[in-house]
Design a protein around this motif. Sequence first.
Motif, PDB file in Angstrom:
ATOM      1  N   LEU A  63      -7.542  -4.551 -14.502  1.00  5.63           N
ATOM      2  CA  LEU A  63      -6.086  -4.480 -14.632  1.00  5.63           C
ATOM      3  C   LEU A  63      -5.405  -5.652 -13.940  1.00  5.63           C
ATOM      4  CD1 LEU A  63      -5.441  -0.657 -14.120  1.00  5.63           C
ATOM      5  CD2 LEU A  63      -5.207  -1.969 -16.234  1.00  5.63           C
ATOM      6  N   VAL A  64      -5.878  -6.030 -12.749  1.00  4.36           N
ATOM      7  CA  VAL A  64      -5.294  -7.178 -12.052  1.00  4.36           C
ATOM      8  C   VAL A  64      -5.424  -8.434 -12.899  1.00  4.36           C
ATOM      9  CG1 VAL A  64      -5.549  -8.705 -10.055  1.00  4.36           C
ATOM     10  CG2 VAL A  64      -5.561  -6.228  -9.736  1.00  4.36           C
ATOM     11  N   SER A  65      -6.550  -8.570 -13.571  1.00  4.98           N
ATOM     12  CA  SER A  65      -6.769  -9.729 -14.431  1.00  4.98           C
ATOM     13  C   SER A  65      -5.887  -9.677 -15.675  1.00  4.98           C
ATOM     14  CB  SER A  65      -8.245  -9.799 -14.835  1.00  4.98           C
ATOM     15  OG  SER A  65      -8.474 -10.853 -15.740  1.00  4.98           O
TER      16      SER A  65
ATOM     17  N   GLY B 190     -13.910  -1.476 -10.639  1.00  3.81           N
ATOM     18  CA  GLY B 190     -13.956  -2.178 -11.919  1.00  3.81           C
ATOM     19  C   GLY B 190     -12.643  -2.059 -12.668  1.00  3.81           C
ATOM     20  N   ARG B 191     -12.055  -0.871 -12.675  1.00  7.15           N
ATOM     21  CA  ARG B 191     -10.760  -0.690 -13.329  1.00  7.15           C
ATOM     22  C   ARG B 191      -9.705  -1.574 -12.674  1.00  7.15           C
ATOM     23  NH1 ARG B 191      -9.970   4.529 -12.362  1.00  7.15           N
ATOM     24  NH2 ARG B 191      -9.133   3.983 -10.326  1.00  7.15           N
TER      25      ARG B 191
ATOM     26  N   THR C 208       1.113  -9.473 -22.622  1.00  2.00           N
ATOM     27  CA  THR C 208       0.844  -8.727 -21.386  1.00  2.00           C
ATOM     28  C   THR C 208       1.799  -7.556 -21.241  1.00  2.00           C
ATOM     29  OG1 THR C 208       0.051 -10.746 -20.309  1.00  2.00           O
ATOM     30  CG2 THR C 208       0.670  -8.905 -18.883  1.00  2.00           C
ATOM     31  N   ALA C 209       3.074  -7.779 -21.539  1.00  2.00           N
ATOM     32  CA  ALA C 209       4.069  -6.708 -21.429  1.00  2.00           C
ATOM     33  C   ALA C 209       3.746  -5.531 -22.342  1.00  2.00           C
ATOM     34  CB  ALA C 209       5.455  -7.254 -21.753  1.00  2.00           C
ATOM     35  N   ALA C 210       3.031  -5.793 -23.442  1.00  3.23           N
ATOM     36  CA  ALA C 210       2.686  -4.725 -24.379  1.00  3.23           C
ATOM     37  C   ALA C 210       1.709  -3.724 -23.772  1.00  3.23           C
ATOM     38  CB  ALA C 210       2.087  -5.331 -25.651  1.00  3.23           C
ATOM     39  N   LEU C 211       1.075  -4.097 -22.663  1.00  5.80           N
ATOM     40  CA  LEU C 211       0.132  -3.178 -22.009  1.00  5.80           C
ATOM     41  C   LEU C 211       0.842  -2.036 -21.294  1.00  5.80           C
ATOM     42  CD1 LEU C 211      -2.349  -5.766 -20.440  1.00  5.80           C
ATOM     43  CD2 LEU C 211      -2.674  -4.411 -22.513  1.00  5.80           C
TER      44      LEU C 211
ATOM     45  N   LEU D 238      -5.899  -1.911 -27.162  1.00  6.66           N
ATOM     46  CA  LEU D 238      -7.354  -1.991 -27.085  1.00  6.66           C
ATOM     47  C   LEU D 238      -7.840  -2.275 -25.674  1.00  6.66           C
ATOM     48  CD1 LEU D 238     -10.161  -2.092 -28.382  1.00  6.66           C
ATOM     49  CD2 LEU D 238      -9.738  -4.504 -28.946  1.00  6.66           C
ATOM     50  N   ARG D 239      -7.146  -3.151 -24.961  1.00  7.22           N
ATOM     51  CA  ARG D 239      -7.590  -3.506 -23.612  1.00  7.22           C
ATOM     52  C   ARG D 239      -7.511  -2.315 -22.657  1.00  7.22           C
ATOM     53  NH1 ARG D 239      -3.675  -8.580 -23.253  1.00  7.22           N
ATOM     54  NH2 ARG D 239      -2.573  -7.152 -24.666  1.00  7.22           N
ATOM     55  N   ILE D 240      -6.492  -1.489 -22.810  1.00 11.95           N
ATOM     56  CA  ILE D 240      -6.393  -0.279 -21.988  1.00 11.95           C
ATOM     57  C   ILE D 240      -7.450   0.727 -22.422  1.00 11.95           C
ATOM     58  CG2 ILE D 240      -4.904   1.638 -21.306  1.00 11.95           C
ATOM     59  CD1 ILE D 240      -4.156  -1.097 -20.129  1.00 11.95           C
TER      60      ILE D 240
END
Length: 392
Positions: free
Chosen positions: A125-127, A120-121, A6-9, A79-81
Amino acid sequence: MAGEDTAALIRQPDAPKRATLLELLLDVVYVAALALISMRLASDVTWLGGVRVLVLLMAIWWIWSITALLTDFYNPEQLRIQLVVAWAMLGSVVMTAAIPHAFIDHGWLFAGMYVAIHVGRGIMLVSLLRGHEAQARATRFLVWFVVSGTAWIAGAFLPNPLRLLLWGIALMIDYIGGALRYPSPRLGRVPLAQYDKGSEHLGERYQQFIILALGDIILVPVLQNDGRGFTAGRLGGLLLAFATMLLLWHIYVYRAGAFLQVAITKRPGRATRWAPYTHLLMVAGIVSTAAGFELVINGNRTRAGLGWVLVVVGGPTLFLIGRTIFEYEIFGRFSWSRLLWVLVLVGLTPLVASRPLILAASVTGAALLGVGLSDAVRAKGRPSPVERSEQP
């Protein structure tokens, strides 16, 4: 506690400052949107038409601004971002297609996608950030966009002028929320320290967008060519559009293009918070300038009329005002020479209203040349922003 995954985001201070290819691809979508908005303005040069164009522009601009802030705070290499950015891109494509009909029969599509992008964004992000302190930041943004989204959706199903009114209120919620740092129950505001994370990457993103948007000054009149070919007058108008584009580019990036980069580096929090609002004025100026040259090149009036002249002269005037305010807010330095040229443009507007429109465009171009020369005289012998930033 958040895991390393998570921190990598979150973008790290030593992360690359260059924009990713996905971010540049995103900009292309918005350049197309600005071109459609310019065409809409050129086709409806009335006060009501101008207000509608402003609402459409502010909506499109806020999506881009929040996405630019997103890729500056979070790691766009993840990738998630990238999926979050791709979602904003997809929604923006649909919104762009709906622009010509936003105030007719496809208001629900324009408003629905605007809300879907922001909400949606926020949900994504919260998730994704569950357990990380940055989750509170995403939650604050989400709360405000849910509130404004109610007005957006309600307005989409109401007739004009109620639709215009509710969408205007929704935009005020969005813009005021951003200015106030999204205060939310139990969470408070986004800490100023998070705005201080603004990096050279964000400065580069704004510069890239402005440069790409300036291309619409040529693109719009060329796309709107009705097939009659180029007369001497049309060719002259196109050359004048090209010169105006270069002058606006010069005014924006003057002195090695380092103005915004230095602002972000020296005073990141202030620059990050003010850039969306001052650059909105500059983008609005570009939209109006592009619409103005569409009228200059493809219009068929022998006398311009005040409305058409306001579009032609008002565009560069807005650009100058936005550029001047931003410089003042960041460096505390006010350009009186630019203010003088703005007053000259305003004073000449009624005088050229009864003349051919190309005269108004020529006068405006001459004023922009005067701005460039005044900047050069004012800066002669002074260190550039880069040189000042390197001084101890």
